[in-house]
Design a protein around this motif. Structure first.
Motif, PDB file in Angstrom:
ATOM      1  N   VAL A  44       0.846  -1.200   0.000  1.00 41.18           N
ATOM      2  CA  VAL A  44       0.000   0.000   0.000  1.00 41.18           C
ATOM      3  C   VAL A  44       0.880   1.249   0.000  1.00 41.18           C
ATOM      4  CG1 VAL A  44      -1.629   1.347   1.379  1.00 41.18           C
ATOM      5  CG2 VAL A  44      -2.025  -1.096   1.028  1.00 41.18           C
ATOM      6  N   ALA A  45       1.894   1.258   0.832  1.00 37.79           N
ATOM      7  CA  ALA A  45       2.806   2.412   0.896  1.00 37.79           C
ATOM      8  C   ALA A  45       3.520   2.611  -0.438  1.00 37.79           C
ATOM      9  CB  ALA A  45       3.814   2.218   2.024  1.00 37.79           C
ATOM     10  N   ARG A  46       3.953   1.515  -1.062  1.00 34.58           N
ATOM     11  CA  ARG A  46       4.647   1.606  -2.355  1.00 34.58           C
ATOM     12  C   ARG A  46       3.729   2.197  -3.423  1.00 34.58           C
ATOM     13  NH1 ARG A  46       4.842  -0.955  -6.908  1.00 34.58           N
ATOM     14  NH2 ARG A  46       3.442  -2.619  -6.268  1.00 34.58           N
ATOM     15  N   LEU A  47       2.484   1.741  -3.457  1.00 34.26           N
ATOM     16  CA  LEU A  47       1.532   2.263  -4.440  1.00 34.26           C
ATOM     17  C   LEU A  47       1.239   3.740  -4.201  1.00 34.26           C
ATOM     18  CD1 LEU A  47      -0.945  -0.748  -4.656  1.00 34.26           C
ATOM     19  CD2 LEU A  47       0.672   0.015  -6.412  1.00 34.26           C
ATOM     20  N   GLN A  48       1.154   4.145  -2.942  1.00 32.83           N
ATOM     21  CA  GLN A  48       0.923   5.561  -2.638  1.00 32.83           C
ATOM     22  C   GLN A  48       2.105   6.410  -3.091  1.00 32.83           C
ATOM     23  OE1 GLN A  48       0.050   5.285   1.566  1.00 32.83           O
ATOM     24  NE2 GLN A  48      -2.153   5.355   1.191  1.00 32.83           N
ATOM     25  N   LEU A  49       3.313   5.913  -2.908  1.00 34.16           N
ATOM     26  CA  LEU A  49       4.497   6.648  -3.371  1.00 34.16           C
ATOM     27  C   LEU A  49       4.518   6.755  -4.888  1.00 34.16           C
ATOM     28  CD1 LEU A  49       7.344   5.339  -1.051  1.00 34.16           C
ATOM     29  CD2 LEU A  49       6.433   7.662  -1.183  1.00 34.16           C
ATOM     30  N   GLU A  50       4.140   5.684  -5.582  1.00 35.18           N
ATOM     31  CA  GLU A  50       4.083   5.739  -7.044  1.00 35.18           C
ATOM     32  C   GLU A  50       3.088   6.796  -7.506  1.00 35.18           C
ATOM     33  OE1 GLU A  50       3.283   1.956  -8.804  1.00 35.18           O
ATOM     34  OE2 GLU A  50       5.167   1.101  -8.104  1.00 35.18           O
ATOM     35  N   ARG A  51       1.926   6.858  -6.848  1.00 36.23           N
ATOM     36  CA  ARG A  51       0.928   7.863  -7.206  1.00 36.23           C
ATOM     37  C   ARG A  51       1.452   9.255  -6.936  1.00 36.23           C
ATOM     38  NH1 ARG A  51      -3.702   5.224  -4.425  1.00 36.23           N
ATOM     39  NH2 ARG A  51      -4.071   3.486  -5.781  1.00 36.23           N
ATOM     40  N   ALA A  52       2.146   9.436  -5.818  1.00 36.19           N
ATOM     41  CA  ALA A  52       2.706  10.752  -5.485  1.00 36.19           C
ATOM     42  C   ALA A  52       3.721  11.162  -6.540  1.00 36.19           C
ATOM     43  CB  ALA A  52       3.346  10.721  -4.100  1.00 36.19           C
ATOM     44  N   ASP A  53       4.566  10.215  -6.989  1.00 27.61           N
ATOM     45  CA  ASP A  53       5.542  10.515  -8.026  1.00 27.61           C
ATOM     46  C   ASP A  53       4.845  10.889  -9.323  1.00 27.61           C
ATOM     47  OD1 ASP A  53       7.627  10.059  -6.328  1.00 27.61           O
ATOM     48  OD2 ASP A  53       8.050   8.039  -7.048  1.00 27.61           O
ATOM     49  N   LEU A  54       3.756  10.202  -9.652  1.00 28.34           N
ATOM     50  CA  LEU A  54       3.015  10.501 -10.869  1.00 28.34           C
ATOM     51  C   LEU A  54       2.464  11.916 -10.827  1.00 28.34           C
ATOM     52  CD1 LEU A  54       1.738   9.583 -13.561  1.00 28.34           C
ATOM     53  CD2 LEU A  54      -0.203   8.755 -12.219  1.00 28.34           C
ATOM     54  N   SER A  55       1.931  12.318  -9.665  1.00 32.61           N
ATOM     55  CA  SER A  55       1.356  13.661  -9.582  1.00 32.61           C
ATOM     56  C   SER A  55       2.431  14.733  -9.741  1.00 32.61           C
ATOM     57  CB  SER A  55       0.597  13.850  -8.262  1.00 32.61           C
ATOM     58  OG  SER A  55       1.492  13.841  -7.180  1.00 32.61           O
ATOM     59  N   LYS A  56       3.670  14.427  -9.354  1.00 40.76           N
ATOM     60  CA  LYS A  56       4.758  15.385  -9.537  1.00 40.76           C
ATOM     61  C   LYS A  56       5.102  15.546 -11.014  1.00 40.76           C
ATOM     62  CE  LYS A  56       7.032  14.354  -5.175  1.00 40.76           C
ATOM     63  NZ  LYS A  56       8.199  13.709  -4.574  1.00 40.76           N
ATOM     64  N   GLU A  57       4.874  14.514 -11.767  1.00 42.27           N
ATOM     65  CA  GLU A  57       5.240  14.542 -13.172  1.00 42.27           C
ATOM     66  C   GLU A  57       4.151  15.127 -14.061  1.00 42.27           C
ATOM     67  OE1 GLU A  57       8.795  13.736 -12.301  1.00 42.27           O
ATOM     68  OE2 GLU A  57       8.293  13.792 -14.410  1.00 42.27           O
ATOM     69  N   LEU A  58       3.024  15.483 -13.493  1.00 46.51           N
ATOM     70  CA  LEU A  58       1.945  16.085 -14.266  1.00 46.51           C
ATOM     71  C   LEU A  58       1.875  17.575 -13.968  1.00 46.51           C
ATOM     72  CD1 LEU A  58      -0.812  13.378 -13.827  1.00 46.51           C
ATOM     73  CD2 LEU A  58       0.591  13.799 -15.832  1.00 46.51           C
TER      74      LEU A  58
END
Length: 97
Positions: free
Chosen positions: A31-45
């Protein structure tokens, strides 16, 4: 299963408890890993305002570029976003001309 037999007594071994604890830890880590991936995605948009400022073009130009395939938008929650890498590619192409 336990809800169907509320007065049942279960015997659990220490190994069972350790296996259950490891499963919980693994699940929490995922769950933590998926949340970090989403956070990284939002930085790239980037927002339309950020892209407009970066490329020094109007919002209408961005709309036309999306229609012609020059810079494709991403719809998130009804709002336009652009991938940073796509915007940087356009910036790089402008400098080489």
């Amino acid at each position: 299963m336990a809800a169907n037999v509320p007065n049942a007594i279960f015997q659990v071994t220490a190994g069972d408890l350790c296996e259950f604890a490891n499963l919980l830890i693994y699940s929490a880590t995922e769950v933590a890993r998926l949340q970090l991936e989403r956070a990284d995605l939002s930085k790239e948009l980037l927002t339309i305002d950020e892209v407009s400022d970066m490329l020094k073009v109007s919002k209408m130009t961005l709309h036309r570029w999306d229609k012609s395939g020059i810079l494709t938008k991403v719809e998130i929650g009804g709002q336009r976003r652009y991938h940073r890498s796509d915007v940087e590619a356009i910036t790089k192409n402008r400098k080489t001309r």
